[in-house]
Design an enzyme around this catalytic site. Structure first.
Site, short mmCIF file in Angstrom:
data_model
loop_
_atom_site.label_atom_id
_atom_site.label_comp_id
_atom_site.label_asym_id
_atom_site.label_seq_id
_atom_site.Cartn_x
_atom_site.Cartn_y
_atom_site.Cartn_z
N GLY A 8 -7.25 -13.79 -5.42
CA GLY A 8 -7.25 -13.13 -6.73
C GLY A 8 -6.58 -13.95 -7.82
N TYR A 154 1.08 3.12 -10.68
CA TYR A 154 0.89 1.70 -10.99
C TYR A 154 1.40 1.39 -12.40
CZ TYR A 154 -1.71 -2.69 -11.67
OH TYR A 154 -2.08 -3.99 -11.93
N VAL A 187 -9.76 -7.08 -14.05
CA VAL A 187 -10.11 -8.40 -13.53
C VAL A 187 -10.83 -8.24 -12.19
CG1 VAL A 187 -9.22 -10.70 -12.97
CG2 VAL A 187 -7.97 -9.24 -14.59
N THR A 189 -11.18 -8.73 -8.82
CA THR A 189 -10.43 -9.18 -7.63
C THR A 189 -10.57 -8.12 -6.55
OG1 THR A 189 -8.38 -8.05 -8.21
CG2 THR A 189 -8.67 -10.28 -9.12
N1 LIG Z 1 -7.15 -7.09 -10.84
C1 LIG Z 1 -6.87 -6.50 -12.01
O1 LIG Z 1 -7.75 -5.92 -12.67
C2 LIG Z 1 -5.48 -6.58 -12.56
C3 LIG Z 1 -5.28 -6.08 -13.86
C4 LIG Z 1 -4.02 -6.14 -14.42
C5 LIG Z 1 -2.97 -6.68 -13.70
N2 LIG Z 1 -3.18 -7.14 -12.43
C6 LIG Z 1 -2.02 -7.68 -11.72
O2 LIG Z 1 -2.30 -9.00 -11.32
C7 LIG Z 1 -1.61 -9.29 -10.12
C8 LIG Z 1 -2.57 -9.81 -9.08
O3 LIG Z 1 -3.58 -8.84 -8.89
P1 LIG Z 1 -4.92 -9.14 -8.07
O4 LIG Z 1 -5.94 -8.26 -8.63
O5 LIG Z 1 -5.13 -10.59 -7.97
O6 LIG Z 1 -4.47 -8.53 -6.65
P2 LIG Z 1 -5.07 -8.76 -5.19
O7 LIG Z 1 -6.43 -9.31 -5.26
O8 LIG Z 1 -4.85 -7.48 -4.48
O9 LIG Z 1 -4.08 -9.87 -4.58
C9 LIG Z 1 -2.74 -9.52 -4.40
C10 LIG Z 1 -1.95 -10.73 -3.91
O10 LIG Z 1 -0.62 -10.30 -3.63
C11 LIG Z 1 -0.31 -10.47 -2.24
N3 LIG Z 1 0.43 -9.29 -1.80
C12 LIG Z 1 0.01 -8.00 -1.84
N4 LIG Z 1 0.93 -7.18 -1.33
C13 LIG Z 1 1.97 -7.97 -0.97
C14 LIG Z 1 3.23 -7.71 -0.36
N5 LIG Z 1 3.60 -6.46 -0.01
N6 LIG Z 1 4.06 -8.73 -0.10
C15 LIG Z 1 3.70 -10.00 -0.42
N7 LIG Z 1 2.53 -10.32 -1.01
C16 LIG Z 1 1.67 -9.31 -1.27
C17 LIG Z 1 -1.69 -10.58 -1.57
O11 LIG Z 1 -1.69 -11.36 -0.39
P3 LIG Z 1 -1.48 -10.71 1.08
O12 LIG Z 1 -2.34 -9.50 1.15
O13 LIG Z 1 -1.82 -11.78 2.04
O14 LIG Z 1 -0.02 -10.39 1.11
C18 LIG Z 1 -2.50 -11.31 -2.63
O15 LIG Z 1 -2.24 -12.70 -2.58
C19 LIG Z 1 -0.90 -7.99 -9.73
O16 LIG Z 1 0.43 -8.02 -10.21
C20 LIG Z 1 -1.68 -6.93 -10.46
O17 LIG Z 1 -0.90 -5.79 -10.72
C21 LIG Z 1 -4.39 -7.09 -11.85
#
Ligand SMILES: NC(=O)c1ccc[n+]([C@@H]2O[C@H](COP(=O)([O-])OP(=O)(O)OC[C@H]3O[C@@H](n4cnc5c(N)ncnc54)[C@H](OP(=O)(O)O)[C@@H]3O)[C@@H](O)[C@H]2O)c1
Length: 265
Positions: A8, A154, A187, A189
């Site tokens: 992501g 969240y 985003v 992901t």
């Molecule tokens: N996607 C969106 O639309 C969006 C929008 C606004 C903000 N964000 C923010 O952007 C950031 C990344 O989001 P994303 O969409 O890329 O998320 P994602 O696809 O769910 O990826 C999350 C990442 O965090 C790691 N992770 C999850 N839980 C964890 C834990 N308990 N301990 C250690 N590592 C952990 C995961 O790897 P493992 O599972 O291997 O641990 C993965 O590398 C987050 O802070 C999210 O709140 C996302």
């Protein structure tokens, strides 16, 4: 150091930082996925350190930071990106109205999204204070800035990250540590995969995005890189919004047809 670097947005941030010349400590729970990300970074000619653990467990944040700093010989930049969204046993994210939400939705988010953010920043502080180019970037969300019904747990944790960012940016400014946050919108992901795949919900969400599309991790990573890099040397205490226009006041109302809300009673 980039947390949540296995996939992501975090993985895209790690690659962007490597392209800009950084050696990187990559952190997440899954070793296999981290190895894939590591290969991508190493192809760019940068050094890597892998550090694995669940940020829901107390003590993990301190260990991950210490391992990262030991492996890299110090720490200049902390990009804390790992967070969790309410999810079922298969890891599939879901939305839930506030009145129906409970400890299953709130506890893991409070522990990881707030607790680990606090612990990581505190653990990284001595290393950052010793660096001449120290920066922290907290990956928050536009959800921390605007109303987000059915995502309250969240949104509360993302707003807490912004509050911490502002206080640390002032408290650590004279130590030469810049502290900023990134506020992405929707985003594409794994976290948002169920929303992308549910066509009526995806259509409704995108109807509120003036740019009218899901953002990519790569374009969000470019904004994170800016905050982390010397190009932003005068920027601290800032929440950089990269949301396709979602949070522009009335931006979502400008003549864009809206399907009925899935949350209408
Ligand atoms: N996607 C969106 O639309 C969006 C929008 C606004 C903000 N964000 C923010 O952007 C950031 C990344 O989001 P994303 O969409 O890329 O998320 P994602 O696809 O769910 O990826 C999350 C990442 O965090 C790691 N992770 C999850 N839980 C964890 C834990 N308990 N301990 C250690 N590592 C952990 C995961 O790897 P493992 O599972 O291997 O641990 C993965 O590398 C987050 O802070 C999210 O709140 C996302």
């Amino acid at each position: 150091m980039v947390t949540g670097a296995s996939r992501g947005i975090g993985r895209a941030i790690a690659v962007a930082c490597a392209e800009a010349g950084a050696d990187i400590a990559l952190a997440a729970r899954s070793t296999d996925a981290l190895h894939d990300a590591e290969q991508e970074v190493r192809k760019l000619g940068r050094q890597t350190v892998l550090t694995c653990g669940d940020l829901a467990d107390s003590g993990t944040a301190v260990r991950l930071v210490d391992e990262a700093a030991a492996g890299l010989g110090g720490l200049d930049i902390l990009i804390h990106n790992a967070s969790v969204f309410p999810a079922d046993d298969t890891g599939t994210s879901y939305l839930v109205p506030f009145a129906e939400s409970g400890s299953a939705e709130w506890d893991p988010l409070l522990a990881v999204n707030i607790g680990a953010t606090v612990d990581l920043c505190r653990a990284a502080h001595p290393y950052l204070a010793a660096s001449p180019k120290a920066a922290v970037v907290l990956v928050s969300s536009v959800a921390g800035l605007i109303a987000t019904p059915a995502m309250e747990a969240y949104a509360v944790t993302k707003a807490a990250q912004l509050s911490l960012m502002r206080s640390l940016s002032v408290g650590w400014a004279r130590q030469g540590i810049r502290v900023n946050a990134l506020c992405p919108g929707w985003v594409r992901t794994d976290m948002t995969s169920p929303m992308q795949q549910h066509a009526p919900l995806s259509d409704w969400l995108m109807s509120h995005v003036p740019q009218g599309r899901w953002l990519t991790p790569t374009e969000v990573a470019a904004a994170a890189l800016f905050l982390a890099a010397p190009a932003a040397s005068s920027v601290t205490g800032h929440a950089l919004v990269c949301d396709g226009g979602v949070s522009v006041p009335d931006g979502g109302l400008a003549g864009i047809p809206k399907p009925a809300s899935p949350f209408a009673a």
